[in-house]
Write an enzyme that holds these catalytic residues in place. Structure first.
Site, PDB file in Angstrom:
ATOM      1  N   LYS A 137       4.286  -1.717   7.304  1.00  0.00           N
ATOM      2  CA  LYS A 137       5.676  -1.662   7.241  1.00  0.00           C
ATOM      3  C   LYS A 137       6.536  -0.386   7.040  1.00  0.00           C
ATOM      4  CE  LYS A 137       6.813  -5.062   7.525  1.00  0.00           C
ATOM      5  NZ  LYS A 137       6.816  -6.318   8.620  1.00  0.00           N
ATOM      6  N   SER A 351      -4.203  -9.991   3.684  1.00  0.00           N
ATOM      7  CA  SER A 351      -3.895 -10.307   5.208  1.00  0.00           C
ATOM      8  C   SER A 351      -4.868  -9.558   6.193  1.00  0.00           C
ATOM      9  CB  SER A 351      -2.298 -10.205   5.368  1.00  0.00           C
ATOM     10  OG  SER A 351      -2.181  -8.779   5.166  1.00  0.00           O
TER      11      SER A 351
HETATM   12  C1  LIG Z   1       0.478  -7.504   3.575  1.00  0.00           C
HETATM   13  C2  LIG Z   1       0.973  -7.791   4.811  1.00  0.00           C
HETATM   14  N1  LIG Z   1       0.202  -8.021   6.143  1.00  0.00           N
HETATM   15  C3  LIG Z   1       0.925  -8.576   7.201  1.00  0.00           C
HETATM   16  C4  LIG Z   1       2.466  -8.342   7.423  1.00  0.00           C
HETATM   17  C5  LIG Z   1       2.777  -8.880   8.766  1.00  0.00           C
HETATM   18  O1  LIG Z   1       3.103  -7.997   9.504  1.00  0.00           O
HETATM   19  P1  LIG Z   1       4.643  -8.262  10.388  1.00  0.00           P
HETATM   20  O2  LIG Z   1       5.721  -8.444   9.560  1.00  0.00           O
HETATM   21  O3  LIG Z   1       4.651  -7.121  11.498  1.00  0.00           O
HETATM   22  O4  LIG Z   1       4.163  -9.378  11.150  1.00  0.00           O
HETATM   23  C6  LIG Z   1       3.043  -7.935   6.490  1.00  0.00           C
HETATM   24  C7  LIG Z   1       4.428  -7.934   6.512  1.00  0.00           C
HETATM   25  O5  LIG Z   1       5.104  -7.686   5.619  1.00  0.00           O
HETATM   26  C8  LIG Z   1       2.485  -7.792   5.101  1.00  0.00           C
HETATM   27  O6  LIG Z   1       3.284  -7.267   4.162  1.00  0.00           O
END
Ligand SMILES: Cc1ncc(COP(=O)(O)O)c(C=O)c1O
Length: 390
Positions: A137, A351
């Site tokens: 981010k 994630s």
């Molecule tokens: C830990 C984590 N994984 C995945 C994502 C997903 O990324 P995106 O917002 O670009 O879809 C985020 C987004 O905040 C995140 O904080």
């Protein structure tokens, strides 16, 4: 002694070759002329050198010409994006936010074999935790603030507001601190303590909503505060500068780091900024690159990603070019979080591990594929959640 003399002689010769290169480059306005000269077939009348020394010179000049072409292409790519291709060994950076991007791409060494994946496949993790505030981010946070500044929408001293599940908040707090903004962040109370403390460490003000209100409640509150004149919402869910960061940075980096060999791309989906920006860039290079979005199964809770209700589906996701959306359970993602650390030495968030599970599952069906998944952040952001052994 004789060896030392030989070395000194070689060094001297190299130095004079360099001087020769610089002189020729400035005199004739570029290597193009030199190459034409070097490749000229009738040497006898062009200079007072014999044929064999001409041959050597021709080779040197051609090599130098190719090198100058390579450097020019790197410079061209740098101009194309504000994030990509930071020279790897630059000694000093003017600001902390200029260190965002150009993250490493790392090949999994043991898990693919353990999963029975054909050895012709390569599975690579894009290590976004290497960004200065620790996650993927950092890219959209920088992009949303700088692009808004460029348009004259905001100026240092203003108050910015954002609803965030964590990583965006930390990244925005870093960029805001660096560029002189006040930052108000709204997040559900069930996010990890490390996230809250990191935001506060950068000087941001934190507003918590209940677990039941969740991210939807946080987004509603952000707009209510903006309506009352308490600041400006950046709105990562609808802000095109979010996917733009990945279209300009993450996508081109993956393309270059794999020498255009990437065949599959897997990203966990939160705001969908990553998958929207990267999918658009990669499909423009090669329509056949297969794009997979990862989202949690019903009832699973994986920080940063969501299966959005229709009314809250991120506006930016309309432009995403996704071939398949695959679900991963919290249990599988958490087990992979631990496995990645122990088996591969990759200490990441849940994630990222969810995206890895999907990359590996998909790789089992493939041959000669180059699969890239996004490692969104680092594991130390999850220590208090109990996902790792205590
Ligand atoms: C830990 C984590 N994984 C995945 C994502 C997903 O990324 P995106 O917002 O670009 O879809 C985020 C987004 O905040 C995140 O904080």
């Amino acid at each position: 002694m004789r060896l030392l003399k030989t070395l000194l002689r070689k060094k001297k010769r190299l130095r004079s070759l360099n001087r020769f290169r610089v002189t020729l480059k400035t005199r004739f306005g570029g290597f193009f002329i030199l190459r034409q000269w070097a490749q000229c077939s009738d040497w006898s009348s062009s200079a007072p050198m014999n044929r064999s020394s001409h041959h050597g010179a021709a080779r040197i000049i051609t090599v130098l010409f190719e090198r100058s072409k390579f450097i020019a292409s790197k410079r061209q790519a740098l101009r194309h994006s504000s994030f990509v291709l930071r020279p790897p060994h630059r000694a000093m950076y003017p600001t902390i936010d200029s260190t965002i991007g150009n993250t490493p791409l790392v090949q999994l060494q043991r898990l693919p074999a353990a999963w029975g994946i054909d050895p012709s496949n390569v599975v690579l993790g894009k290590m976004e935790g290497n960004n200065p505030a620790g996650s993927v981010k950092d890219r959209p946070a920088y992009s949303m603030i700088v692009e808004a500044e460029k348009r004259g929408d905001i100026k240092p001293g203003d108050t910015l507001i954002e609803a965030t599940s964590g990583n965006t908040g930390i990244a925005l707090a870093m960029v805001a601190a660096m560029r002189g903004y006040k930052m108000k962040l709204i997040m559900p109370e069930n996010q990890s303590i490390e996230r809250r403390q990191s935001m506060k460490a950068y000087g941001a003000e934190l507003i918590l909503v209940s677990k039941t209100e969740g991210m939807e409640g946080a987004r509603d509150l952000a707009f209510a505060m903006q309506a009352k004149g308490e600041g400006r919402v950046l709105d990562q869910f609808a802000n095109p500068d979010n996917p733009l960061a990945h279209y300009r940075g993450t996508g081109p980096e993956i393309w270059q780091q794999t020498n255009g060999r990437v065949t599959h791309f897997v990203s966990a989906m939160g705001t969908t900024g990553t998958i929207t920006g990267v999918s658009n860039f990669l499909k423009e290079q090669n329509e056949a690159v297969y794009i997979i979005g990862a989202q949690p199964t019903d009832g699973s809770s994986i920080a940063g990603i969501r299966k959005w209700p229709e009314a809250y589906k991120p506006e930016i996701s309309k432009k995403a070019r996704i071939d398949a959306v695959i679900e991963v359970s919290q249990a599988d993602a958490e087990a992979m979080t631990r496995e990645l650390a122990v088996v591969e030495g990759i200490f990441c968030g849940v994630s990222a591990a969810g995206a890895c599970v999907i990359a590996l599952r998909h790789a089992k069906t493939l041959k000669n594929a180059t699969i890239v998944f996004i490692v969104c952040d680092r594991g130390d952001r999850y220590l208090s959640t109990g996902v790792f052994p205590s």
